[in-house]
Motif scaffolding. Structure first.
Motif, PDB file in Angstrom:
ATOM      1  N   ILE A 129     -18.389  53.732   2.276  1.00 59.06           N
ATOM      2  CA  ILE A 129     -19.522  53.100   2.950  1.00 59.06           C
ATOM      3  C   ILE A 129     -19.098  52.542   4.307  1.00 59.06           C
ATOM      4  CG2 ILE A 129     -21.106  51.117   2.833  1.00 59.06           C
ATOM      5  CD1 ILE A 129     -21.198  51.722  -0.268  1.00 59.06           C
ATOM      6  N   ASN A 130     -17.924  51.931   4.370  1.00 64.79           N
ATOM      7  CA  ASN A 130     -17.409  51.432   5.657  1.00 64.79           C
ATOM      8  C   ASN A 130     -17.180  52.586   6.632  1.00 64.79           C
ATOM      9  OD1 ASN A 130     -17.460  48.721   5.027  1.00 64.79           O
ATOM     10  ND2 ASN A 130     -15.382  48.729   4.217  1.00 64.79           N
ATOM     11  N   GLU A 131     -16.649  53.693   6.139  1.00 61.51           N
ATOM     12  CA  GLU A 131     -16.431  54.863   6.999  1.00 61.51           C
ATOM     13  C   GLU A 131     -17.754  55.420   7.518  1.00 61.51           C
ATOM     14  OE1 GLU A 131     -13.440  56.683   8.018  1.00 61.51           O
ATOM     15  OE2 GLU A 131     -12.789  54.635   7.588  1.00 61.51           O
ATOM     16  N   ILE A 132     -18.732  55.551   6.625  1.00 61.15           N
ATOM     17  CA  ILE A 132     -20.046  56.048   7.030  1.00 61.15           C
ATOM     18  C   ILE A 132     -20.656  55.132   8.081  1.00 61.15           C
ATOM     19  CG2 ILE A 132     -22.413  56.466   6.267  1.00 61.15           C
ATOM     20  CD1 ILE A 132     -21.230  57.305   3.531  1.00 61.15           C
ATOM     21  N   SER A 133     -20.548  53.819   7.847  1.00 64.36           N
ATOM     22  CA  SER A 133     -21.115  52.845   8.793  1.00 64.36           C
ATOM     23  C   SER A 133     -20.455  52.945  10.155  1.00 64.36           C
ATOM     24  CB  SER A 133     -20.946  51.428   8.253  1.00 64.36           C
ATOM     25  OG  SER A 133     -21.674  51.265   7.075  1.00 64.36           O
ATOM     26  N   SER A 134     -19.145  53.147  10.179  1.00 64.16           N
ATOM     27  CA  SER A 134     -18.460  53.240  11.458  1.00 64.16           C
ATOM     28  C   SER A 134     -18.817  54.521  12.205  1.00 64.16           C
ATOM     29  CB  SER A 134     -16.949  53.137  11.278  1.00 64.16           C
ATOM     30  OG  SER A 134     -16.426  54.280  10.638  1.00 64.16           O
ATOM     31  N   LEU A 135     -19.167  55.572  11.481  1.00 66.18           N
ATOM     32  CA  LEU A 135     -19.575  56.816  12.111  1.00 66.18           C
ATOM     33  C   LEU A 135     -20.970  56.707  12.713  1.00 66.18           C
ATOM     34  CD1 LEU A 135     -18.344  59.389   9.439  1.00 66.18           C
ATOM     35  CD2 LEU A 135     -17.266  58.829  11.630  1.00 66.18           C
ATOM     36  N   GLY A 165     -27.109  62.115   3.580  1.00 64.45           N
ATOM     37  CA  GLY A 165     -27.504  61.282   4.720  1.00 64.45           C
ATOM     38  C   GLY A 165     -26.422  60.255   4.954  1.00 64.45           C
ATOM     39  N   SER A 166     -26.756  58.985   4.789  1.00 61.26           N
ATOM     40  CA  SER A 166     -25.742  57.927   4.907  1.00 61.26           C
ATOM     41  C   SER A 166     -25.585  57.172   3.587  1.00 61.26           C
ATOM     42  CB  SER A 166     -26.109  56.966   6.040  1.00 61.26           C
ATOM     43  OG  SER A 166     -27.362  56.369   5.791  1.00 61.26           O
ATOM     44  N   THR A 167     -25.871  57.875   2.488  1.00 61.58           N
ATOM     45  CA  THR A 167     -25.775  57.295   1.152  1.00 61.58           C
ATOM     46  C   THR A 167     -24.674  57.980   0.346  1.00 61.58           C
ATOM     47  OG1 THR A 167     -28.150  56.782   1.124  1.00 61.58           O
ATOM     48  CG2 THR A 167     -27.038  56.882  -1.007  1.00 61.58           C
ATOM     49  N   LEU A 168     -23.827  57.194  -0.276  1.00 63.78           N
ATOM     50  CA  LEU A 168     -22.848  57.729  -1.217  1.00 63.78           C
ATOM     51  C   LEU A 168     -23.549  57.899  -2.560  1.00 63.78           C
ATOM     52  CD1 LEU A 168     -19.954  58.508  -2.045  1.00 63.78           C
ATOM     53  CD2 LEU A 168     -19.549  56.073  -2.512  1.00 63.78           C
ATOM     54  N   VAL A 169     -23.507  59.109  -3.096  1.00 62.83           N
ATOM     55  CA  VAL A 169     -24.137  59.419  -4.379  1.00 62.83           C
ATOM     56  C   VAL A 169     -23.035  59.785  -5.365  1.00 62.83           C
ATOM     57  CG1 VAL A 169     -25.770  60.921  -5.600  1.00 62.83           C
ATOM     58  CG2 VAL A 169     -26.202  60.285  -3.205  1.00 62.83           C
ATOM     59  N   ASP A 189     -26.974  52.209   0.284  1.00 66.37           N
ATOM     60  CA  ASP A 189     -25.618  52.627   0.638  1.00 66.37           C
ATOM     61  C   ASP A 189     -24.951  53.388  -0.494  1.00 66.37           C
ATOM     62  OD1 ASP A 189     -25.363  51.218   3.282  1.00 66.37           O
ATOM     63  OD2 ASP A 189     -25.830  49.512   1.980  1.00 66.37           O
ATOM     64  N   LEU A 190     -25.276  52.991  -1.730  1.00 64.25           N
ATOM     65  CA  LEU A 190     -24.674  53.599  -2.907  1.00 64.25           C
ATOM     66  C   LEU A 190     -25.766  53.913  -3.912  1.00 64.25           C
ATOM     67  CD1 LEU A 190     -22.234  54.357  -4.724  1.00 64.25           C
ATOM     68  CD2 LEU A 190     -22.145  51.941  -5.415  1.00 64.25           C
ATOM     69  N   LEU A 191     -25.788  55.143  -4.372  1.00 63.91           N
ATOM     70  CA  LEU A 191     -26.724  55.546  -5.415  1.00 63.91           C
ATOM     71  C   LEU A 191     -25.914  56.094  -6.575  1.00 63.91           C
ATOM     72  CD1 LEU A 191     -30.134  57.067  -5.135  1.00 63.91           C
ATOM     73  CD2 LEU A 191     -28.558  57.957  -6.838  1.00 63.91           C
TER      74      LEU A 191
END
Length: 164
Positions: free
Chosen positions: A155-161, A126-130, A68-70
């Motif tokens: 991360i919550n926003e990405i997950s909801s999308l 993708g779906s990772t915050l870098v 989720d986070l890099l």
């Protein structure tokens, strides 16, 4: 503050360096502790040379692995050997310049006069915050204090999308 391991998501840290040394190990420990304290499960900390291709491969591995986070630590300065932003930018699908600016601003507010010359970038791959951080212990501590609440939000926003 009690947090459940992994409640915030999975994280991977990539530390760039000219050589593996005690400072890299110390940074790895600090990054791991701060991520775990904030509720992230740390998949690992990878130390790679200050080489654009090596940095890019490490980031790609984390993104493909679904973290989720890099976080990258190091290689964001003005030196010709600093390549982290150049390795990161081609992998970013959506830039988040406001977060990068918040990191620079908080660094400067904390007394790091060179924070404004950090070339670090932040974005979604993708779906990772870098996110790119500077490699001093103070920059990591301050940067993560600014970044982690924002990371949870993103991360919550990405997950909801992803559910649509």
């Amino acid at each position: 503050m009690d947090v459940n391991p992994g409640e915030a998501g999975r994280a991977l840290a990539v530390i760039t360096t000219d050589h593996t040394n005690e400072e890299s190990r110390a940074l790895a420990k600090i990054v791991t502790e701060l991520l775990e304290e904030d509720g992230f499960y740390v998949d690992g900390v990878v130390v790679v040379p200050n080489d654009e291709d090596e940095i890019r491969k490490a980031i790609e591995t984390g993104v493909v692995g679904g973290v989720d986070l890099l976080l990258t630590v190091g290689g964001v300065g003005l030196s010709p050997r600093h390549h982290t932003p150049e390795a990161t930018l081609p992998l970013i699908d959506r830039a988040l310049p406001g977060i990068a600016e918040a990191l620079r601003s908080s660094g400067q507010s904390a007394g790091a006069q060179d924070a404004c010359v950090s070339r670090g970038v932040v974005g979604i791959s993708g779906s990772t915050l870098v996110a790119n951080l500077s490699n001093s212990r103070a920059a990591v501590r301050d940067g993560m204090a600014t970044l982690l609440p924002l990371a949870r939000y993103v991360i919550n926003e990405i997950s909801s999308l992803d559910i649509f």
